[in-house]
Motif scaffolding. Structure first.
Motif, PDB file in Angstrom:
ATOM      1  N   PRO A   1       6.330   3.421   6.404  1.00  0.00           N
ATOM      2  CA  PRO A   1       6.849   3.009   4.947  1.00  0.00           C
ATOM      3  C   PRO A   1       6.491   2.076   3.935  1.00  0.00           C
ATOM      4  O   PRO A   1       4.756   1.577   4.752  1.00  0.00           O
ATOM      5  CB  PRO A   1       8.051   2.295   4.493  1.00  0.00           C
ATOM      6  CG  PRO A   1       7.814   1.812   5.920  1.00  0.00           C
ATOM      7  CD  PRO A   1       7.688   2.897   6.693  1.00  0.00           C
ATOM      8  N   PRO A   2       5.820   1.295   2.732  1.00  0.00           N
ATOM      9  CA  PRO A   2       4.834   1.170   1.950  1.00  0.00           C
ATOM     10  C   PRO A   2       4.548  -0.226   2.549  1.00  0.00           C
ATOM     11  O   PRO A   2       5.805  -0.545   2.846  1.00  0.00           O
ATOM     12  CB  PRO A   2       5.341   0.941   0.065  1.00  0.00           C
ATOM     13  CG  PRO A   2       6.188   2.018   0.066  1.00  0.00           C
ATOM     14  CD  PRO A   2       6.959   1.998   1.584  1.00  0.00           C
TER      15      PRO A   2
ATOM     16  N   ASP B   1       1.136  -1.155   0.170  1.00  0.00           N
ATOM     17  CA  ASP B   1       0.174   0.155  -0.381  1.00  0.00           C
ATOM     18  C   ASP B   1       0.873   0.639  -0.426  1.00  0.00           C
ATOM     19  O   ASP B   1       1.783   1.594   0.922  1.00  0.00           O
ATOM     20  CB  ASP B   1      -1.100   0.004   0.732  1.00  0.00           C
ATOM     21  CG  ASP B   1      -1.945   0.858   1.303  1.00  0.00           C
ATOM     22  OD1 ASP B   1      -2.073   2.185   0.358  1.00  0.00           O
ATOM     23  OD2 ASP B   1      -2.945   0.417   1.268  1.00  0.00           O
ATOM     24  N   PRO B   2       0.789   2.057  -1.205  1.00  0.00           N
ATOM     25  CA  PRO B   2       1.433   3.240  -1.359  1.00  0.00           C
ATOM     26  C   PRO B   2       1.142   4.397  -0.538  1.00  0.00           C
ATOM     27  O   PRO B   2       1.895   5.625   0.234  1.00  0.00           O
ATOM     28  CB  PRO B   2       2.296   3.016  -2.293  1.00  0.00           C
ATOM     29  CG  PRO B   2       0.453   2.602  -3.603  1.00  0.00           C
ATOM     30  CD  PRO B   2       0.240   1.733  -2.411  1.00  0.00           C
TER      31      PRO B   2
ATOM     32  N   ASN C   1      -6.745  -1.253  -5.721  1.00  0.00           N
ATOM     33  CA  ASN C   1      -7.560  -0.634  -5.587  1.00  0.00           C
ATOM     34  C   ASN C   1      -8.861  -0.717  -4.583  1.00  0.00           C
ATOM     35  O   ASN C   1      -9.461  -0.706  -4.126  1.00  0.00           O
ATOM     36  CB  ASN C   1      -8.798  -0.140  -6.248  1.00  0.00           C
ATOM     37  CG  ASN C   1      -8.201   0.163  -7.893  1.00  0.00           C
ATOM     38  OD1 ASN C   1      -7.922   1.798  -7.793  1.00  0.00           O
ATOM     39  ND2 ASN C   1      -7.063   0.071  -8.843  1.00  0.00           N
ATOM     40  N   MET C   2      -7.890  -1.491  -2.883  1.00  0.00           N
ATOM     41  CA  MET C   2      -8.763  -2.763  -2.241  1.00  0.00           C
ATOM     42  C   MET C   2      -9.197  -0.632  -1.548  1.00  0.00           C
ATOM     43  O   MET C   2     -10.355  -1.156  -0.657  1.00  0.00           O
ATOM     44  CB  MET C   2      -7.678  -3.362  -1.352  1.00  0.00           C
ATOM     45  CG  MET C   2      -8.189  -4.612  -0.519  1.00  0.00           C
ATOM     46  SD  MET C   2      -9.614  -5.364  -1.630  1.00  0.00           S
ATOM     47  CE  MET C   2      -8.464  -6.907  -2.281  1.00  0.00           C
ATOM     48  N   HIS C   3      -9.319   0.427  -1.316  1.00  0.00           N
ATOM     49  CA  HIS C   3      -9.476   1.219  -0.680  1.00  0.00           C
ATOM     50  C   HIS C   3     -10.830   1.340  -0.865  1.00  0.00           C
ATOM     51  O   HIS C   3     -12.063   1.899  -0.050  1.00  0.00           O
ATOM     52  CB  HIS C   3      -8.751   2.567  -0.482  1.00  0.00           C
ATOM     53  CG  HIS C   3      -7.123   2.696   0.797  1.00  0.00           C
ATOM     54  ND1 HIS C   3      -7.599   1.464   1.984  1.00  0.00           N
ATOM     55  CD2 HIS C   3      -6.145   1.436  -0.277  1.00  0.00           C
ATOM     56  CE1 HIS C   3      -6.220   1.157   2.431  1.00  0.00           C
ATOM     57  NE2 HIS C   3      -5.431   1.642   1.887  1.00  0.00           N
ATOM     58  N   ASP C   4     -10.870   1.177  -1.598  1.00  0.00           N
ATOM     59  CA  ASP C   4     -12.590   1.560  -2.873  1.00  0.00           C
ATOM     60  C   ASP C   4     -13.251   0.169  -2.887  1.00  0.00           C
ATOM     61  O   ASP C   4     -14.993   0.003  -2.387  1.00  0.00           O
ATOM     62  CB  ASP C   4     -12.317   1.337  -4.248  1.00  0.00           C
ATOM     63  CG  ASP C   4     -12.278   2.184  -4.687  1.00  0.00           C
ATOM     64  OD1 ASP C   4     -11.669   3.618  -4.296  1.00  0.00           O
ATOM     65  OD2 ASP C   4     -10.858   2.043  -5.870  1.00  0.00           O
TER      66      ASP C   4
END
Length: 406
Positions: free
Chosen positions: A218-219, A213-214, A387-390
């Protein structure tokens, strides 16, 4: 009845505990946290730290155990090897397990034996670290030498931030030692997955693309997807190099969690070879994708049973785990999952509850839960993971607001 001592009783250690109970073995858990769930399933539990080698040895000797298992735990792996070696139980060389569990020793081994390794050096003193940092091109990684799961890591882009990064790494280092190493320019995905060795032969390996996850700093590692997009020829080369590393160190049997990068020249750079199974449901995802049960193999191997049944199998379909995490700290209000994602869920384990305090994700200690997902295609898998935050909405009330309103 065979007695198995499990080092660790957290949520991540439940799969092998349940397997052992299903087989009719006598399960003993060892963990300094009395409320960890594995204790409640065990036939017998003890509040002993898994990093206290002598205390665990005394316990194992007194209870006359037949096997010691450190599943998905870097800190416990050397203890398991030490106890097995002293008591003559099945296991791998203690010195070799300890080497893999230490980033500084592992980097030295790679250089000594001609494997690719980033320029790195480890320090007890921040003053010594500051002097060496001046010789490197930024950005670099600052890490604890003896921790895993992204804990304590900083991607350092400004020398002025070294003090904070160094002190942050120390919070996660039992040795109180920090490694600073150059960043390797990779091509494609980082690779992260589990392998299994039996009688000195790498019987099973299945590479996965690692997703980060950017939006985290850190990521933050969020998923391992199967099948990998790695060139099969490079995958074969990585397996051969890995087998050579493990053979050189005298490993005979067991599971390993492996992370590596590939550069523009097709060269392989091993970042970690954890002497234990991966966490975050990696073995569970592999089981769904291939039918190969690395949980069973780990327990059977610790008992000295035949594991020649473990063989390489290509994944069927498109599979991934997913680490549920928050982008902000505060009090959890809710976690909601989209209908599209729910239709693809095979397994869900959320370990927090509404009203719990959560942190923004920086390491595996900030995980809120893990999912296992089956996608319809490779393209869908990569698109949804990016795009899992969607698809997962985590609502958090900041602690500051709670304090004001309270």
């Amino acid at each position: 009845m065979k007695k198995i001592l499990f080092l660790g009783a957290a949520q991540a250690q439940l799969p092998p505990i349940h397997y052992a109970l299903d087989q009719g073995y006598y399960v003993i858990t060892c963990d300094y946290l009395p409320d960890n769930p594995g204790h409640f399933f065990a036939d017998e539990s003890h509040e002993v730290s898994t990093t206290d080698k002598e205390a665990v040895l005394e316990l194992a000797r007194r209870l006359e155990v037949d096997a010691v298992v450190a599943y998905a735990s870097d800190p416990a792996a050397p203890t398991a090897a030490y106890v097995a070696e002293v008591l003559g139980l099945p296991g791998n060389p203690y010195d070799s397990v300890e080497l893999l569990a230490r980033k500084d020793k592992f980097r030295e081994f790679l250089v000594e034996h001609g494997f690719n390794a980033p320029r790195s050096c480890s320090f007890y003193s921040i003053d010594d670290a500051r002097a060496w940092l001046a010789t490197l091109q930024l950005p670099v990684f600052v890490k604890p030498v003896d921790s895993s799961g992204n804990k304590g890591i900083t991607c350092l882009e400004n020398p002025a931030d070294l003090d904070d990064a160094f002190l942050y790494a120390l919070q996660f280092s039992r040795e109180q030692k920090v490694v600073i190493e150059e960043r390797i320019d990779q091509v494609g995905f980082q690779i992260d997955s589990d392998v299994f060795m039996f009688n000195g032969e790498l019987r099973f390996w299945l590479w996965a693309d690692a997703h980060f996850d950017p939006l985290c700093s850190p990521p933050f590692p969020i998923a391992n997807s199967y099948p990998t997009t790695l060139d099969p020829r490079i995958g074969e080369k990585a397996a051969a190099e890995l087998e050579r590393i493990l053979a050189t160190l005298g490993f005979r049997s067991g599971a390993f969690n492996v992370e590596f990068l590939v550069d523009a020249q097709g060269e392989i750079w091993f970042l970690e070879i954890g002497p234990r199974n991966g966490g975050d449901f990696i073995p569970d995802t592999i089981l769904q994708a291939t039918g190969v049960d690395l949980v069973k193999a780990t327990v059977d191997s610790a008992l000295g049973l035949d594991c020649s049944w473990v063989k390489r199998v290509e994944p069927r379909g498109f599979w991934s785990n997913y680490v549920v995490h928050s982008l902000e700290a505060g009090i959890l209000e809710s976690i909601s999952i989209s209908e599209t994602l729910r239709e693809r869920l095979v397994c869900k384990a959320i370990t927090v509850h509404d009203g719990d305090e959560v942190d923004c994700a920086r390491g595996s200690h900030n995980t809120l839960g893990v999912l296992v997902i089956r996608f319809k295609s490779l393209e869908e898998m990569h698109s949804m993971l990016a795009n899992m935050h969607d698809h997962i909405t985590i609502r958090v009330t900041s602690q500051q607001k709670v304090a004001v309103n309270g």
